[in-house]
Design a protein around this motif. Structure first.
Motif, PDB file in Angstrom:
ATOM      1  N   THR A 122      17.925  54.988  15.547  1.00 22.14           N
ATOM      2  CA  THR A 122      17.696  53.675  16.149  1.00 22.14           C
ATOM      3  C   THR A 122      16.634  52.943  15.346  1.00 22.14           C
ATOM      4  OG1 THR A 122      18.124  54.730  18.256  1.00 22.14           O
ATOM      5  CG2 THR A 122      17.188  52.530  18.330  1.00 22.14           C
ATOM      6  N   ARG A 123      15.620  53.685  14.981  1.00 16.20           N
ATOM      7  CA  ARG A 123      14.520  53.089  14.246  1.00 16.20           C
ATOM      8  C   ARG A 123      14.958  52.532  12.891  1.00 16.20           C
ATOM      9  NH1 ARG A 123       8.991  55.932  12.454  1.00 16.20           N
ATOM     10  NH2 ARG A 123       8.399  54.212  11.097  1.00 16.20           N
ATOM     11  N   VAL A 124      15.836  53.276  12.201  1.00 11.68           N
ATOM     12  CA  VAL A 124      16.295  52.759  10.900  1.00 11.68           C
ATOM     13  C   VAL A 124      17.502  51.838  11.065  1.00 11.68           C
ATOM     14  CG1 VAL A 124      15.404  54.761   9.658  1.00 11.68           C
ATOM     15  CG2 VAL A 124      17.801  54.729  10.352  1.00 11.68           C
ATOM     16  N   GLY A 125      17.842  51.568  12.318  1.00 16.32           N
ATOM     17  CA  GLY A 125      18.869  50.575  12.592  1.00 16.32           C
ATOM     18  C   GLY A 125      20.291  51.055  12.390  1.00 16.32           C
ATOM     19  N   LEU A 126      20.523  52.371  12.460  1.00 15.85           N
ATOM     20  CA  LEU A 126      21.879  52.874  12.225  1.00 15.85           C
ATOM     21  C   LEU A 126      22.357  53.852  13.306  1.00 15.85           C
ATOM     22  CD1 LEU A 126      21.433  53.526   8.406  1.00 15.85           C
ATOM     23  CD2 LEU A 126      22.896  51.773   9.396  1.00 15.85           C
ATOM     24  N   PRO A 127      22.089  53.559  14.586  1.00 16.58           N
ATOM     25  CA  PRO A 127      22.481  54.533  15.613  1.00 16.58           C
ATOM     26  C   PRO A 127      23.994  54.745  15.689  1.00 16.58           C
ATOM     27  CG  PRO A 127      21.803  52.470  16.620  1.00 16.58           C
ATOM     28  CD  PRO A 127      21.495  52.356  15.167  1.00 16.58           C
ATOM     29  N   ASP A 128      24.765  53.733  15.272  1.00 20.75           N
ATOM     30  CA  ASP A 128      26.225  53.852  15.356  1.00 20.75           C
ATOM     31  C   ASP A 128      26.788  54.714  14.233  1.00 20.75           C
ATOM     32  OD1 ASP A 128      25.176  51.771  13.773  1.00 20.75           O
ATOM     33  OD2 ASP A 128      27.176  50.903  13.534  1.00 20.75           O
ATOM     34  N   LYS A 129      25.951  55.127  13.279  1.00 19.05           N
ATOM     35  CA  LYS A 129      26.447  55.946  12.167  1.00 19.05           C
ATOM     36  C   LYS A 129      26.190  57.437  12.390  1.00 19.05           C
ATOM     37  CE  LYS A 129      27.755  52.515   9.514  1.00 19.05           C
ATOM     38  NZ  LYS A 129      29.199  52.252   9.371  1.00 19.05           N
ATOM     39  N   ALA A 130      25.759  57.808  13.580  1.00 18.22           N
ATOM     40  CA  ALA A 130      25.350  59.199  13.824  1.00 18.22           C
ATOM     41  C   ALA A 130      26.405  60.207  13.390  1.00 18.22           C
ATOM     42  CB  ALA A 130      25.016  59.384  15.300  1.00 18.22           C
ATOM     43  N   ASP A 131      27.676  59.905  13.655  1.00 15.32           N
ATOM     44  CA  ASP A 131      28.718  60.886  13.376  1.00 15.32           C
ATOM     45  C   ASP A 131      29.475  60.583  12.086  1.00 15.32           C
ATOM     46  OD1 ASP A 131      28.232  62.482  15.668  1.00 15.32           O
ATOM     47  OD2 ASP A 131      29.134  60.888  16.874  1.00 15.32           O
ATOM     48  N   ALA A 132      28.979  59.650  11.305  1.00 19.81           N
ATOM     49  CA  ALA A 132      29.619  59.348  10.024  1.00 19.81           C
ATOM     50  C   ALA A 132      29.181  60.369   8.985  1.00 19.81           C
ATOM     51  CB  ALA A 132      29.230  57.944   9.584  1.00 19.81           C
ATOM     52  N   TYR A 133      29.971  60.468   7.926  1.00 19.67           N
ATOM     53  CA  TYR A 133      29.564  61.307   6.797  1.00 19.67           C
ATOM     54  C   TYR A 133      28.924  60.417   5.722  1.00 19.67           C
ATOM     55  CZ  TYR A 133      31.778  65.452   8.638  1.00 19.67           C
ATOM     56  OH  TYR A 133      32.070  66.532   9.413  1.00 19.67           O
ATOM     57  N   PRO A 134      28.040  61.005   4.915  1.00 18.62           N
ATOM     58  CA  PRO A 134      27.337  60.188   3.916  1.00 18.62           C
ATOM     59  C   PRO A 134      28.279  59.369   3.037  1.00 18.62           C
ATOM     60  CG  PRO A 134      26.314  62.325   4.044  1.00 18.62           C
ATOM     61  CD  PRO A 134      27.521  62.380   4.944  1.00 18.62           C
ATOM     62  N   SER A 135      29.454  59.934   2.702  1.00 22.46           N
ATOM     63  CA  SER A 135      30.339  59.222   1.792  1.00 22.46           C
ATOM     64  C   SER A 135      30.887  57.929   2.395  1.00 22.46           C
ATOM     65  CB  SER A 135      31.496  60.128   1.380  1.00 22.46           C
ATOM     66  OG  SER A 135      32.155  60.605   2.520  1.00 22.46           O
ATOM     67  N   GLN A 136      30.693  57.753   3.703  1.00 24.29           N
ATOM     68  CA  GLN A 136      31.202  56.534   4.327  1.00 24.29           C
ATOM     69  C   GLN A 136      30.152  55.429   4.395  1.00 24.29           C
ATOM     70  OE1 GLN A 136      32.204  59.315   7.614  1.00 24.29           O
ATOM     71  NE2 GLN A 136      33.883  57.903   7.951  1.00 24.29           N
ATOM     72  N   LEU A 137      28.961  55.722   3.868  1.00 24.24           N
ATOM     73  CA  LEU A 137      27.878  54.761   4.004  1.00 24.24           C
ATOM     74  C   LEU A 137      27.632  54.003   2.708  1.00 24.24           C
ATOM     75  CD1 LEU A 137      25.273  57.051   5.797  1.00 24.24           C
ATOM     76  CD2 LEU A 137      26.932  55.530   6.851  1.00 24.24           C
ATOM     77  N   SER A 138      27.028  52.835   2.840  1.00 24.30           N
ATOM     78  CA  SER A 138      26.599  52.090   1.654  1.00 24.30           C
ATOM     79  C   SER A 138      25.303  52.699   1.138  1.00 24.30           C
ATOM     80  CB  SER A 138      26.364  50.628   2.014  1.00 24.30           C
ATOM     81  OG  SER A 138      25.175  50.504   2.771  1.00 24.30           O
ATOM     82  N   GLY A 139      24.929  52.328  -0.077  1.00 24.75           N
ATOM     83  CA  GLY A 139      23.709  52.871  -0.678  1.00 24.75           C
ATOM     84  C   GLY A 139      22.471  52.630   0.181  1.00 24.75           C
ATOM     85  N   GLY A 140      22.348  51.397   0.665  1.00 25.78           N
ATOM     86  CA  GLY A 140      21.178  51.064   1.475  1.00 25.78           C
ATOM     87  C   GLY A 140      21.127  51.886   2.753  1.00 25.78           C
ATOM     88  N   GLN A 141      22.298  52.056   3.373  1.00 22.36           N
ATOM     89  CA  GLN A 141      22.364  52.877   4.589  1.00 22.36           C
ATOM     90  C   GLN A 141      21.996  54.318   4.275  1.00 22.36           C
ATOM     91  OE1 GLN A 141      26.424  51.995   5.626  1.00 22.36           O
ATOM     92  NE2 GLN A 141      25.834  50.407   7.090  1.00 22.36           N
ATOM     93  N   LYS A 142      22.519  54.833   3.145  1.00 24.43           N
ATOM     94  CA  LYS A 142      22.201  56.218   2.773  1.00 24.43           C
ATOM     95  C   LYS A 142      20.697  56.400   2.619  1.00 24.43           C
ATOM     96  CE  LYS A 142      26.358  57.241   0.140  1.00 24.43           C
ATOM     97  NZ  LYS A 142      26.910  57.636  -1.138  1.00 24.43           N
ATOM     98  N   GLN A 143      20.065  55.439   1.961  1.00 25.97           N
ATOM     99  CA  GLN A 143      18.637  55.596   1.726  1.00 25.97           C
ATOM    100  C   GLN A 143      17.847  55.503   3.029  1.00 25.97           C
ATOM    101  OE1 GLN A 143      17.041  57.278  -0.101  1.00 25.97           O
ATOM    102  NE2 GLN A 143      16.631  56.176  -1.995  1.00 25.97           N
ATOM    103  N   ARG A 144      18.306  54.678   3.957  1.00 27.67           N
ATOM    104  CA  ARG A 144      17.608  54.604   5.255  1.00 27.67           C
ATOM    105  C   ARG A 144      17.757  55.932   5.992  1.00 27.67           C
ATOM    106  NH1 ARG A 144      20.634  49.341   6.530  1.00 27.67           N
ATOM    107  NH2 ARG A 144      20.014  49.458   8.715  1.00 27.67           N
ATOM    108  N   ILE A 145      18.967  56.516   5.907  1.00 25.65           N
ATOM    109  CA  ILE A 145      19.173  57.825   6.547  1.00 25.65           C
ATOM    110  C   ILE A 145      18.293  58.880   5.872  1.00 25.65           C
ATOM    111  CG2 ILE A 145      20.842  59.655   7.021  1.00 25.65           C
ATOM    112  CD1 ILE A 145      21.405  57.141   8.621  1.00 25.65           C
TER     113      ILE A 145
END
Lengths: 240, 242
Positions: A122-145
């Motif tokens: 929630t803090r990094v603004g990606l609570p909806d990505k909890a069950d995603a795999y890294p390969s489904q994320l953008s670079g910025g999202q990956k770095q926030r995770i």
């Protein structure tokens, strides 16, 4: 908090770090800049012994981590690291990336880690990505995770190794914003970066590394407005 | 034409029906499967252990000292000798040595065959797994270690699961080779499906039906195995990019 004495590192005949003395105090945001090959990433990676120094010593909170008898795994639990290439665990979901270390090291129960993971997401603004795999994320999202994953261990200091260098320009902002928030909360940070704006705005101290030594350091204002070292003047004239 | 068909029917009858000979294929088939499956499990276990010893030896700290390093050096040396010997000698010779030299006092052919094939397969699986471990981005290990996980934890939770996915095709090949190679157990008198065909041929003097049938059985097994592997591979990839 981190005390570095006469740190040296060579890769074969390549002398990358040539004697670094530095002290990082709690709450400081130290930004390290310098040309490529100056040894800034190597310096950062030595701080948690991902690179093994060939000489000198590093002491964290009074414990000499360069001593072979020190349990380096224990010390690393207190130091978070964020990589240029994110290095999220490709085989795990985002949530499990964050939970893995606290649960495996028995620092939190599964339920606690779950709660912590959701808080961090929630803090990094990606609570909806909890069950995603890294390969489904953008670079910025990956770095926030990746930042969330490091924070899950409640580290005392965060090391950033060019966290925005592998990102598309439009994603740099979201990562820097998160790092800024972290800084404002008082986290001790050592950041290797090429983002001069970040260094000026967030850093409490800026180090300029050149040819394996810290050639100059100052508070951000004087560092950028009144550089002394000719190499730094040249460097700043090129990047600013 | 009529006579030819009658010939075939008689062949068929002799090769499969008479004296319940189909039972011999069936029991032979169970032996083949047992040896192949048990040897595979043994081979994968040996392979993973050896691959981990070899990679942790290769990636250890250069200036590290102490008892564990000496132990690792010795283990690595044994692993390399094992790999050299097993990969440098024919499977059939290994099987004969196992049965007639090392376990000369044992008449349990299935057990000896399983051991011989498991040990043989382990050498090949070890190299496959090692290449798989090396194919995983070093950043994954660094990330694990930077969080405070130790080498073993990072290996089991992060590196090996990714390595397995990368090596699945190669591992599938090894399984198929192993399954077919089990026909060699006939040389130590183990009654697998190939031996059943040979025995029946010896009694009926009919070579065509038994041997072609056995070939078809192997082929079917391999086809089924490939299909299953392809499905597994797809599923593992699905967890990657859903």
């Amino acid at each position: 908090m981190i005390d570095v004495k006469n740190l040296e590192k060579s890769f074969g005949s390549n002398h990358v770090l040539r004697g670094i003395n530095e002290h990082i105090y709690p709450g400081e945001k130290v930004v390290v800049i310098g040309p490529s090959g100056s040894g800034k990433s190597t310096f950062l990676r030595c701080l948690n012994l991902l690179e093994e120094p060939t000489g000198g010593s590093i002491t964290v909170d009074g414990i000499e981590i360069t001593d072979p008898k020190t349990d380096i795994d224990k010390m690393r639990q207190r130091m978070g690291m964020v990589f240029q290439q994110f290095n999220l665990f490709e085989n795990l979901t985002v949530k499990n990336n964050i939970k893995l270390a606290p649960v495996t090291l028995k620092i939190m129960s599964d339920a606690e880690a779950e709660k912590k993971a959701m808080e961090l997401l929630t803090r990094v603004g990606l609570p909806d990505k909890a069950d995603a795999y890294p390969s489904q994320l953008s670079g910025g999202q990956k770095q926030r995770i990746a930042i969330a994953r490091a924070l899950a261990m409640n580290p005392e200091v965060m090391l950033f190794d060019e966290p925005t260098s592998a990102l598309d320009p439009e994603m740099v902002g979201e990562v820097l914003e998160l790092m800024k928030e972290l800084a404002e909360e008082g986290m001790t940070m050592v950041v290797v970066t090429h983002e001069m704006g970040f260094a000026r705005e967030v850093g409490t101290r800026v180090l300029f590394m050149d040819q394996g030594v810290i050639a100059e350091q100052n508070n951000p204002k004087d560092f950028f407005e009144n550089p002394q070292h000719p190499r730094l003047k040249e460097f700043l004239s090129k990047v600013l | 034409m009529q006579a030819w068909l009658a010939d075939i029917a008689a062949d068929f009858n002799q090769s499969f029906i008479a004296e319940d000979r189909w039972m011999m294929y069936l029991s032979g088939f169970t032996v083949t499967i047992r040896v192949a499956v048990m040897a595979l499990i043994l081979g994968v276990a040996i392979g993973i252990i050896i691959a981990v010893i070899r990679t942790s030896h290769d990636s250890r700290r250069k200036n590290a000292k102490g008892a564990s390093v000496v132990l690792l050096n010795i283990a690595d040396w044994f692993c390399r000798v094992y790999l050299t010997v097993i990969r440098g000698t024919p499977m059939m010779v290994q099987l004969l040595i196992m049965y007639f030299v090392i376990f000369a006092s044992s008449r349990n052919q299935i057990l000896v065959a399983t051991l011989a094939f498991g040990i043989n397969s382990g050498a090949y699986v070890a190299e496959i797994v090692r290449s798989g471990i090396q194919s995983v981005d070093p950043g994954q290990m660094e990330a694990g270690r930077s969080l405070g996980l130790n080498y073993r934890q990072t290996m089991t939770k992060i590196i090996i699961p990714q390595a397995i996915r990368n090596i699945l095709p190669a591992l599938g090949n090894e399984m198929i080779t192993l399954l077919k190679d089990t026909s060699l157990v006939t040389v130590i008198g183990c009654r697998d499906i190939t031996k059943a065909a040979l025995n029946i041929q010896g009694v009926t003097y009919q070579a065509f039906m038994p041997l072609v049938f056995v070939a078809l059985v192997y082929l079917t097994c391999v086809l089924i195995l490939s299909k299953l592997l392809a499905r597994l591979e797809r599923r593992m990839r699905a967890s990657d990019r859903r």
